[in-house]
Structures are given as C-alpha cells and as structure tokens.
Enzyme design. Structure first.
Site, PDB file in Angstrom:
ATOM      1  N   LYS A  84       7.916  15.330  -1.541  1.00 32.81           N
ATOM      2  CA  LYS A  84       7.933  14.185  -0.631  1.00 32.81           C
ATOM      3  C   LYS A  84       9.293  13.497  -0.685  1.00 32.81           C
ATOM      4  CE  LYS A  84       3.815  11.544  -0.104  1.00 32.81           C
ATOM      5  NZ  LYS A  84       2.850  10.684  -0.793  1.00 32.81           N
TER       6      LYS A  84
HETATM    7  C1  E4P Z   1       0.512   9.128   1.461  1.00 32.42           C
HETATM    8  O1  E4P Z   1       1.127  10.114   1.155  1.00 32.42           O
HETATM    9  C2  E4P Z   1       0.629   7.838   0.751  1.00 32.42           C
HETATM   10  O2  E4P Z   1       0.560   8.090  -0.624  1.00 32.42           O
HETATM   11  C3  E4P Z   1      -0.489   6.888   1.077  1.00 32.42           C
HETATM   12  O3  E4P Z   1      -1.299   7.348   2.129  1.00 32.42           O
HETATM   13  C4  E4P Z   1      -0.082   5.457   1.190  1.00 32.42           C
HETATM   14  O4  E4P Z   1      -1.207   4.691   1.498  1.00 32.42           O
HETATM   15  P1  E4P Z   1      -1.243   3.111   1.324  1.00 32.42           P
HETATM   16  O5  E4P Z   1      -0.480   2.501   2.462  1.00 32.42           O
HETATM   17  O6  E4P Z   1      -2.689   2.752   1.381  1.00 32.42           O
HETATM   18  O7  E4P Z   1      -0.603   2.811  -0.002  1.00 32.42           O
END
Ligand code: E4P
Length: 219
Positions: A84
């Site tokens: 990522k």
């Molecule tokens: C995705 O890869 C992220 O880790 C995640 O969906 C973030 O979600 P949040 O906005 O609820 O922290």
C-alpha cells in the site's frame, strides 16, 4: 467480487476465514499499531491463515527513495502481499516504477475518480477509495464508486477497485451495486452482514413446528 477484512486482528481473521468468504486482508499502520508487537510477525501470521489470500501492507517511510526500498522489502515477505502506497504526487514515480517491476501495488487514500484513473494509468493492481472518510467531511463518498467503474470500463483499465473505509451495511450494498471489485470490511461490519434476525427467527419457528410432528428419524 471479493471480500477482504480491514484489520490486523489475527484471531478475528482466523475466525471469519472459516466462512470461506475472506479473500484477503487490508492492514494499515493504525491497525498494526493497535495490535502491538512485531508487525512483520503479525503479517506472517495473517498470511499463514490465508495462504492464498491477498494481504495489503502499507509503507511507513516518507521520502520517495525510502518508500521504494521499503516497498520492495515488504513485497519480499511473501508473494501474496500487495504494497500500500498513499496516492500522493511525491510517490507517483515510485508507484509507476514498482508497478512496472511487477510489484502488486494497492494505492491507498484515494479520494477522487481522477486520482483513481491516474493510478490505473500507472498500472497498479488496486486503488482504494475511502468512502467513509469522505462522508466524514460531508462529501458524497459513495458517488465515487460508480464514477470510477464507468471510467475504468470506458478505458479498459484492469486495476481493481477496492472499496475502503466502509462503515455500514448500506455502504456494502451500494459498493456492490456500483461494481466494486473488492470490498474491505472492518470486523464489526462483517459481523453485521452475516446476521439477520428474521433468519434466526425463521430457524427457531421451523424447529418448533418440526418437533410437533414427533418424527424421530428423517429421512
Ligand atoms: C483500507 O485499506 C483502510 O485501512 C480502511 O478502510 C480505512 O478505514 P477507516 O476510514 O474506517 O479508518
């Protein structure tokens, strides 16, 4: 359509993997920090639960050259890792280079269809639009998904749309209707999705009625 779990909680991943519905996991620095301990060990544990799954692991370095090196090191942990990288202009050259080198990249923190299309042009595996975080600032986050789907289909982009920051069952339904390729789900949301009070009640009623028949063996 694939389901990922949005967590680094190994016990929960183990539990819900048994449903046969979990195709992967998305972690982030927040998830790993919350779990504590050695993050590399945690990632390996997750991979051992889902040896055929796709596990996203985020870079934590900031300078582009350091991000590049760290991305390669993360990718080396296992072949089922997607790295990522945040959708920031500073990282575009690194993202393009890594994608060309065959590293599976999940571009995170995507907030517009244009950002998503640019990342698809760079040839990344996934783009992760954050729906809930847009709604947190009163922007219609869900609208992003059909826009992205249309653009990707129009240009034949192979990049997968990974709907992230989903917060409700309605989000899940809308993301499915919009044609998201992957939905990443917090554990609490997955738990909600797999339950329905009328299903539970229906089972109770059928069991009670069946008992009234008094049959000992069937068939
Ligand atoms: C995705 O890869 C992220 O880790 C995640 O969906 C973030 O979600 P949040 O906005 O609820 O922290």
């Amino acid at each position: 359509m694939k389901f990922f779990l949005d967590t680094a909680d190994v016990k929960s991943i183990q539990k819900w993997a048994e449903t046969g519905l979990v195709d992967g996991v998305t972690t982030n620095p927040t998830h790993l920090s919350k779990e504590g301990g050695d993050p590399k060990k945690k990632i390996k544990e997750i991979i051992s639960i889902l040896p055929k799954g796709d596990v996203s692991v985020e870079v934590t370095e900031q300078k582009p050259e350091a991000v590049y090196k760290q991305a390669l090191a993360i990718a080396k942990i296992s072949k089922n890792i997607s790295v990522k990288i945040p959708c920031h202009i500073d990282y575009y050259p690194v993202i393009g280079k890594l994608a060309k080198e065959g590293v599976s990249i999940n571009v995170t923190l995507v907030f517009t269809a244009i950002q998503a299309a640019m990342m698809a042009r760079l040839g990344v595996h996934y783009v992760s639009p954050f729906i809930g975080r847009l709604e947190d600032i009163d922007v219609d986050g869900m609208q992003l998904l059909p826009e992205m789907r249309e653009i990707f289909d129009l240009y034949g982009f192979k990049t997968e749309i990974l709907a992230a920051s989903l917060r409700s069952v309605l989000h899940v339904r809308d993301a499915m209707l919009a044609g998201a390729d992957v939905l990443t789900l917090p554990i609490a949301l997955f738990e909600k999705m797999v339950q329905h009070p009328l299903t539970d009640r229906g089972i109770e009623m059928f069991n009670a009625d069946w008992k009234k028949l008094g049959v000992k063996q069937f068939p």
